[in-house]
Design a protein around this motif. Structure first.
Motif, PDB file in Angstrom:
ATOM      1  N   GLU A 112     -24.261 -28.106 126.743  1.00  7.28           N
ATOM      2  CA  GLU A 112     -24.730 -28.223 125.479  1.00  7.28           C
ATOM      3  C   GLU A 112     -23.977 -29.294 124.633  1.00  7.28           C
ATOM      4  O   GLU A 112     -24.391 -30.009 123.730  1.00  7.28           O
ATOM      5  CB  GLU A 112     -24.504 -26.890 124.665  1.00  7.28           C
ATOM      6  CG  GLU A 112     -25.851 -25.828 125.180  1.00  7.28           C
ATOM      7  CD  GLU A 112     -27.116 -26.414 124.704  1.00  7.28           C
ATOM      8  OE1 GLU A 112     -27.202 -26.578 123.408  1.00  7.28           O
ATOM      9  OE2 GLU A 112     -27.904 -26.453 125.235  1.00  7.28           O
TER      10      GLU A 112
ATOM     11  N   TYR B 259     -29.168 -19.772 132.148  1.00 11.73           N
ATOM     12  CA  TYR B 259     -29.307 -21.167 131.396  1.00 11.73           C
ATOM     13  C   TYR B 259     -30.244 -22.002 131.829  1.00 11.73           C
ATOM     14  O   TYR B 259     -31.145 -22.737 131.332  1.00 11.73           O
ATOM     15  CB  TYR B 259     -27.901 -21.665 130.773  1.00 11.73           C
ATOM     16  CG  TYR B 259     -28.184 -22.997 130.195  1.00 11.73           C
ATOM     17  CD1 TYR B 259     -27.727 -22.722 128.584  1.00 11.73           C
ATOM     18  CD2 TYR B 259     -28.006 -24.045 130.802  1.00 11.73           C
ATOM     19  CE1 TYR B 259     -27.752 -23.970 127.923  1.00 11.73           C
ATOM     20  CE2 TYR B 259     -27.921 -25.334 130.019  1.00 11.73           C
ATOM     21  CZ  TYR B 259     -27.902 -25.378 128.565  1.00 11.73           C
ATOM     22  OH  TYR B 259     -27.820 -26.464 127.841  1.00 11.73           O
TER      23      TYR B 259
ATOM     24  N   HIS C  47     -33.705 -23.775 130.396  1.00 10.91           N
ATOM     25  CA  HIS C  47     -33.684 -25.027 130.032  1.00 10.91           C
ATOM     26  C   HIS C  47     -34.579 -25.929 131.274  1.00 10.91           C
ATOM     27  O   HIS C  47     -34.566 -27.211 130.943  1.00 10.91           O
ATOM     28  CB  HIS C  47     -32.642 -25.590 129.660  1.00 10.91           C
ATOM     29  CG  HIS C  47     -32.005 -24.845 128.333  1.00 10.91           C
ATOM     30  ND1 HIS C  47     -32.355 -25.417 127.120  1.00 10.91           N
ATOM     31  CD2 HIS C  47     -31.175 -23.910 128.290  1.00 10.91           C
ATOM     32  CE1 HIS C  47     -31.451 -24.711 126.181  1.00 10.91           C
ATOM     33  NE2 HIS C  47     -31.102 -23.854 126.944  1.00 10.91           N
TER      34      HIS C  47
END
Length: 305
Positions: free
Chosen positions: A155, A203, A207
């Motif tokens: 991120e 995660y 994504h």
């Protein structure tokens, strides 16, 4: 070989990637045979890093494959940068210099994928973004990703990097599966509930980042291979029984276990043995049942709450 999309890209890649970290252990003739065997199996995705053999592995590969423009069209080449002696370095200057060195050693004008090898504590996301933009605009790198990174580290990069991060290369095997087992030990007071990766598996799935398991046969941190290892009698008994059912080797089943996970992973092999590579590639055609997958997980010493 069966293929998957790499992350959100339009790149179709074989489900098994060929790791070239040890290709410098082969003489020229053996390296040529190994690369030829890989291509015969449809395994045309080759994983490199600028530190493998201090760069010699990329040179040996280019020589073994007889790199030329026509040969290059049939290859998918991935390499990694960011590790220097005594430090990690994601500076713009280092990334750009590293890629130029990689391209020269591989005797090619471009990489299909560049991964940042290990997280740099001094990373400046804007510098990474500037390096990626320059590499993309120059046609030197077509896709980008990371290696050994947590959700928050990714991120942080995504604050500045505009290109999709299509892959995350992570240590994962039947015996090193905490990123899987933590998922069903939620809020439990046991060792398997410890969060060591920030939920990186979920995660990556959320994504659309392809997980590339490295060291898919290792236990611990390079402590050895679990297959045929007397330290893991129950696991090997279970794997061997399933291998006999499918008429394949235990190597095939170990890779098939990773491929059975719905994250659509792309394991990276490390073997330089032609037959073992063939056995790894056969996993693309083996689909374990739910019972077999969980049976292997439990045989490795994992428990269900």
């Amino acid at each position: 070989m069966r293929t998957i999309k790499l992350g959100t890209s339009d790149l179709d890649v074989p489900v098994v990637a060929v790791g070239c970290m040890r290709i410098n252990s082969l003489d020229r003739a053996a390296a040529e045979r190994f690369v030829a065997t890989s291509l015969e199996q449809g395994a045309n995705f080759f994983d490199h890093a600028d530190i493998y053999g201090k760069g010699t592995c990329e040179e040996i590969f280019a020589d073994a494959v007889h790199m030329s423009p026509s040969v290059r069209e049939g290859l998918i080449l991935q390499s990694k940068c960011g590790i220097r002696p005594g430090q990690f370095d994601f500076s713009k200057e280092h990334i750009l210099t590293s890629v130029d060195g990689i391209l020269k050693r591989l005797n090619t004008d471009y990489l299909d994928i560049l991964l940042l090898h290990r997280p740099d504590a001094l990373v400046e996301p804007d510098e990474v973004a500037a390096a990626f933009d320059e590499l993309e605009q120059a046609g030197k790198v077509r896709h980008f990703g990371v290696s050994n990174q947590t959700p928050n580290q990714i991120e942080l990069l995504r604050k500045s990097v505009t290109q999709p991060l299509v892959a995350n290369q992570l240590q994962l095997s039947i015996t090193n599966a905490t990123m899987i087992t933590r998922g069903f030990n939620v809020n439990m007071e046991n060792e398997q509930a410890v969060d060591r990766d920030g939920g990186i598996l979920d995660y990556c799935r959320l994504h659309d980042i392809t997980v590339q398991p490295w060291s898919p046969f290792q236990f611990g941190f390079f402590e050895g291979v679990f297959l045929d290892n007397p330290k893991f009698p129950e696991l090997n008994k279970t794997i061997d029984e399933i291998a006999a059912k499918y008429d394949v080797s235990n190597t095939t089943i170990a890779i098939a276990w990773l491929l059975r996970h719905p994250a659509h992973m792309q394991p990276v092999t490390g073997t330089m043995n032609e037959q073992r590579l063939i056995d790894c590639c056969k996993a693309a055609d083996v689909h374990l049942t739910r019972e077999e997958w969980y049976g292997i997980l439990l045989a490795a010493g994992n428990t269900l709450p």
